[in-house]
Design a protein around this motif. Structure first.
Motif, PDB file in Angstrom:
ATOM      1  N   ASN A 142      19.734  -5.766  32.261  1.00 51.37           N
ATOM      2  CA  ASN A 142      19.410  -4.257  31.700  1.00 51.37           C
ATOM      3  C   ASN A 142      19.774  -4.267  30.242  1.00 51.37           C
ATOM      4  N   LEU A 143      18.720  -3.823  29.482  1.00 53.59           N
ATOM      5  CA  LEU A 143      18.798  -3.749  28.071  1.00 53.59           C
ATOM      6  C   LEU A 143      18.875  -2.387  27.435  1.00 53.59           C
ATOM      7  N   LEU A 144      19.069  -1.335  28.414  1.00 47.89           N
ATOM      8  CA  LEU A 144      19.356  -0.026  28.037  1.00 47.89           C
ATOM      9  C   LEU A 144      20.745   0.401  27.506  1.00 47.89           C
ATOM     10  N   LYS A 145      20.644   0.869  26.186  1.00 48.35           N
ATOM     11  CA  LYS A 145      21.824   1.490  25.582  1.00 48.35           C
ATOM     12  C   LYS A 145      22.116   2.633  25.423  1.00 48.35           C
ATOM     13  N   ILE A 146      23.451   3.108  25.283  1.00 47.53           N
ATOM     14  CA  ILE A 146      23.891   4.622  25.225  1.00 47.53           C
ATOM     15  C   ILE A 146      23.200   5.370  23.980  1.00 47.53           C
ATOM     16  N   GLY A 147      22.645   6.261  24.260  1.00 46.30           N
ATOM     17  CA  GLY A 147      22.097   6.974  22.967  1.00 46.30           C
ATOM     18  C   GLY A 147      20.404   6.703  22.990  1.00 46.30           C
ATOM     19  N   CYS A 162      10.985  14.636  32.043  1.00 49.89           N
ATOM     20  CA  CYS A 162      11.599  15.242  31.152  1.00 49.89           C
ATOM     21  C   CYS A 162      12.248  14.368  30.090  1.00 49.89           C
ATOM     22  N   PRO A 163      12.273  14.848  28.778  1.00 46.57           N
ATOM     23  CA  PRO A 163      13.136  14.046  27.553  1.00 46.57           C
ATOM     24  C   PRO A 163      14.295  13.894  28.303  1.00 46.57           C
ATOM     25  N   ALA A 164      15.027  12.614  28.014  1.00 48.04           N
ATOM     26  CA  ALA A 164      16.348  12.171  28.352  1.00 48.04           C
ATOM     27  C   ALA A 164      16.972  11.228  27.762  1.00 48.04           C
ATOM     28  N   THR A 165      18.148  10.979  27.704  1.00 50.47           N
ATOM     29  CA  THR A 165      19.142  10.094  27.078  1.00 50.47           C
ATOM     30  C   THR A 165      19.933   9.264  27.926  1.00 50.47           C
ATOM     31  N   VAL A 166      19.851   7.980  27.544  1.00 50.80           N
ATOM     32  CA  VAL A 166      20.880   7.150  28.152  1.00 50.80           C
ATOM     33  C   VAL A 166      22.429   7.767  27.899  1.00 50.80           C
ATOM     34  N   GLY A 171      27.105  -1.857  33.769  1.00 58.73           N
ATOM     35  CA  GLY A 171      26.666  -3.099  34.437  1.00 58.73           C
ATOM     36  C   GLY A 171      24.837  -2.679  34.687  1.00 58.73           C
ATOM     37  N   ASP A 172      24.580  -2.807  35.924  1.00 52.51           N
ATOM     38  CA  ASP A 172      23.142  -2.391  36.151  1.00 52.51           C
ATOM     39  C   ASP A 172      22.881  -0.867  36.295  1.00 52.51           C
ATOM     40  N   GLU A 173      23.925  -0.121  36.212  1.00 52.00           N
ATOM     41  CA  GLU A 173      23.677   1.438  36.305  1.00 52.00           C
ATOM     42  C   GLU A 173      23.572   1.985  34.837  1.00 52.00           C
ATOM     43  N   VAL A 174      22.762   2.950  35.041  1.00 48.12           N
ATOM     44  CA  VAL A 174      22.655   3.831  33.798  1.00 48.12           C
ATOM     45  C   VAL A 174      22.817   5.140  34.201  1.00 48.12           C
ATOM     46  N   PHE A 175      23.529   6.194  33.147  1.00 49.34           N
ATOM     47  CA  PHE A 175      23.657   7.542  33.366  1.00 49.34           C
ATOM     48  C   PHE A 175      22.399   8.316  32.735  1.00 49.34           C
ATOM     49  N   ILE A 176      21.634   8.932  33.378  1.00 52.50           N
ATOM     50  CA  ILE A 176      20.611   9.592  32.712  1.00 52.50           C
ATOM     51  C   ILE A 176      20.869  11.054  32.417  1.00 52.50           C
ATOM     52  N   ASP A 186      22.058  15.559  35.670  1.00 55.91           N
ATOM     53  CA  ASP A 186      22.276  14.059  35.238  1.00 55.91           C
ATOM     54  C   ASP A 186      22.415  13.341  36.525  1.00 55.91           C
ATOM     55  N   TYR A 187      22.057  12.189  36.409  1.00 54.83           N
ATOM     56  CA  TYR A 187      22.294  11.062  37.418  1.00 54.83           C
ATOM     57  C   TYR A 187      22.404   9.643  36.879  1.00 54.83           C
ATOM     58  N   TRP A 188      23.058   8.998  37.836  1.00 58.19           N
ATOM     59  CA  TRP A 188      23.158   7.263  37.736  1.00 58.19           C
ATOM     60  C   TRP A 188      21.945   7.005  38.597  1.00 58.19           C
ATOM     61  N   CYS A 189      21.475   6.069  37.813  1.00 59.45           N
ATOM     62  CA  CYS A 189      20.377   4.837  38.597  1.00 59.45           C
ATOM     63  C   CYS A 189      20.589   3.811  38.204  1.00 59.45           C
ATOM     64  N   LYS A 190      19.800   2.928  38.895  1.00 58.69           N
ATOM     65  CA  LYS A 190      19.780   1.304  38.505  1.00 58.69           C
ATOM     66  C   LYS A 190      18.770   1.385  37.222  1.00 58.69           C
ATOM     67  N   TYR A 191      18.990   0.371  36.374  1.00 60.39           N
ATOM     68  CA  TYR A 191      18.198   0.270  35.063  1.00 60.39           C
ATOM     69  C   TYR A 191      16.726   0.016  35.467  1.00 60.39           C
ATOM     70  N   ASP A 192      16.450  -0.551  36.686  1.00 60.54           N
ATOM     71  CA  ASP A 192      15.128  -0.835  37.068  1.00 60.54           C
ATOM     72  C   ASP A 192      14.507   0.137  37.898  1.00 60.54           C
ATOM     73  N   SER A 193      15.099   1.311  37.841  1.00 55.44           N
ATOM     74  CA  SER A 193      14.549   2.621  38.719  1.00 55.44           C
ATOM     75  C   SER A 193      13.013   2.939  38.434  1.00 55.44           C
ATOM     76  N   ARG A 194      12.313   3.216  39.463  1.00 54.94           N
ATOM     77  CA  ARG A 194      10.778   3.548  39.017  1.00 54.94           C
ATOM     78  C   ARG A 194      11.000   4.947  38.550  1.00 54.94           C
TER      79      ARG A 194
END
Ligand code: MLY
Length: 265
Positions: A142-147, A162-166, A171-176, A186-194
């Motif tokens: 998971n390479l996604l970082k806050i902001g 829509c335009p969104a921000t981490v 771990g493998d979960e990211v908050f969109i 807003d929601y949590w999803c896996k970084y590899d979500s489609r």
């Protein structure tokens, strides 16, 4: 497409960074969408994921299909990428020894399913196998970082990207989080979500990217530090000739229109 929202100036004005495309489980060059409205295919029932059903393409939007399960109502349409593993050509299920199932909420008596299936497939235009693209592999790690900025499906209104921000990473979960909206979406999803895409995805696929909501926070260093964000209205995001006041009320904005049969959220 969207003359009012431009990622380059938005990233500059918000002092933020786009998440690199390697962060996402999406193909770098979006798959071509050859499907046509009316074509039939097999799809996993989103409300009953162990069932494979017959679906009809009701609409085309970028690299996505708007699908409706045959024998279901018009209130449960769903959207899938043409390279989704949830869809396949008609005949795939049977080839694998499976059986096509009636959708959850099948509108007729269950006993009429076999006859319904025969009739719905008789003379149907079946989407050719070549239209289905292979699902891209999961990126690791998971390479996604806050902001980081991205484009994300609004799960409450899944036809909207829509335009969104981490907002957070665990771990493998990211908050969109959705730019300019107060958190209800807003929601949590896996970084590899489609359901999440790199900045520029809609521009490449021709899908409609929604503009941010009315309260966009401008943080010069939001992608690096967590300094307190200052609230700036959408007016500052627009060029001078377009500075007509934007009504604060939600729900009646142009460009937020829903396709028929969708409930307002
Ligand atoms: N029913 C709502 C839809 C809001 C969509 C918010 N997304 C874009 C985060 C409305 O019409 O305002």
């Amino acid at each position: 497409q969207n003359e009012h929202f431009n990622w380059d100036s938005y990233l500059r004005e918000t002092g933020s960074l786009a998440a690199p495309s390697q962060c996402f489980r999406q193909s770098k060059i979006p798959p071509t969408n050859d499907f046509k409205v009316g074509m039939k295919l097999e799809a996993r029932d989103p409300r009953n994921v162990t069932s494979v059903c017959i679906a009809t393409v009701i609409g085309i939007t970028g690299a996505r299909l708007r699908l409706r399960l045959d024998g279901s109502d018009n209130k449960n349409d769903f959207w899938r990428l043409v390279d989704s593993s949830d869809i396949q050509p008609i005949g795939t299920c049977e080839k694998k020894g499976g059986m096509l199932q009636p959708p959850l909420g099948f509108q007729m008596n269950a006993s009429s399913w076999p006859m319904f299936l025969l009739r719905t497939l008789n003379g149907a235009e079946m989407a050719p196998a070549t239209f289905f693209k292979k699902e891209p592999p999961k990126p690791t790690p998971n390479l996604l970082k806050i902001g980081m900025k991205l484009e994300a499906i609004d799960k409450k209104n899944p036809y909207l990207i829509c335009p969104a921000t981490v907002g957070d990473v665990k771990g493998d979960e990211v908050f969109i989080t959705f730019d300019g909206w107060r958190g209800a979406f807003d929601y949590w999803c896996k970084y590899d979500s489609r359901d999440i895409f790199p900045v520029g995805w809609c521009g490449l696929t021709g899908d409609a990217l929604q503009p941010p909501g009315n309260n966009v926070s401008i943080t010069k260093s939001s992608a690096k530090t967590q300094s307190s964000p200052s609230k700036v209205t959408r007016r500052s995001m627009q060029s001078p000739q377009k500075t007509a006041p934007i009504p604060a009320q939600r729900g009646k904005k142009p460009g937020r229109a829903k396709p028929p049969g969708q409930t307002s959220v």
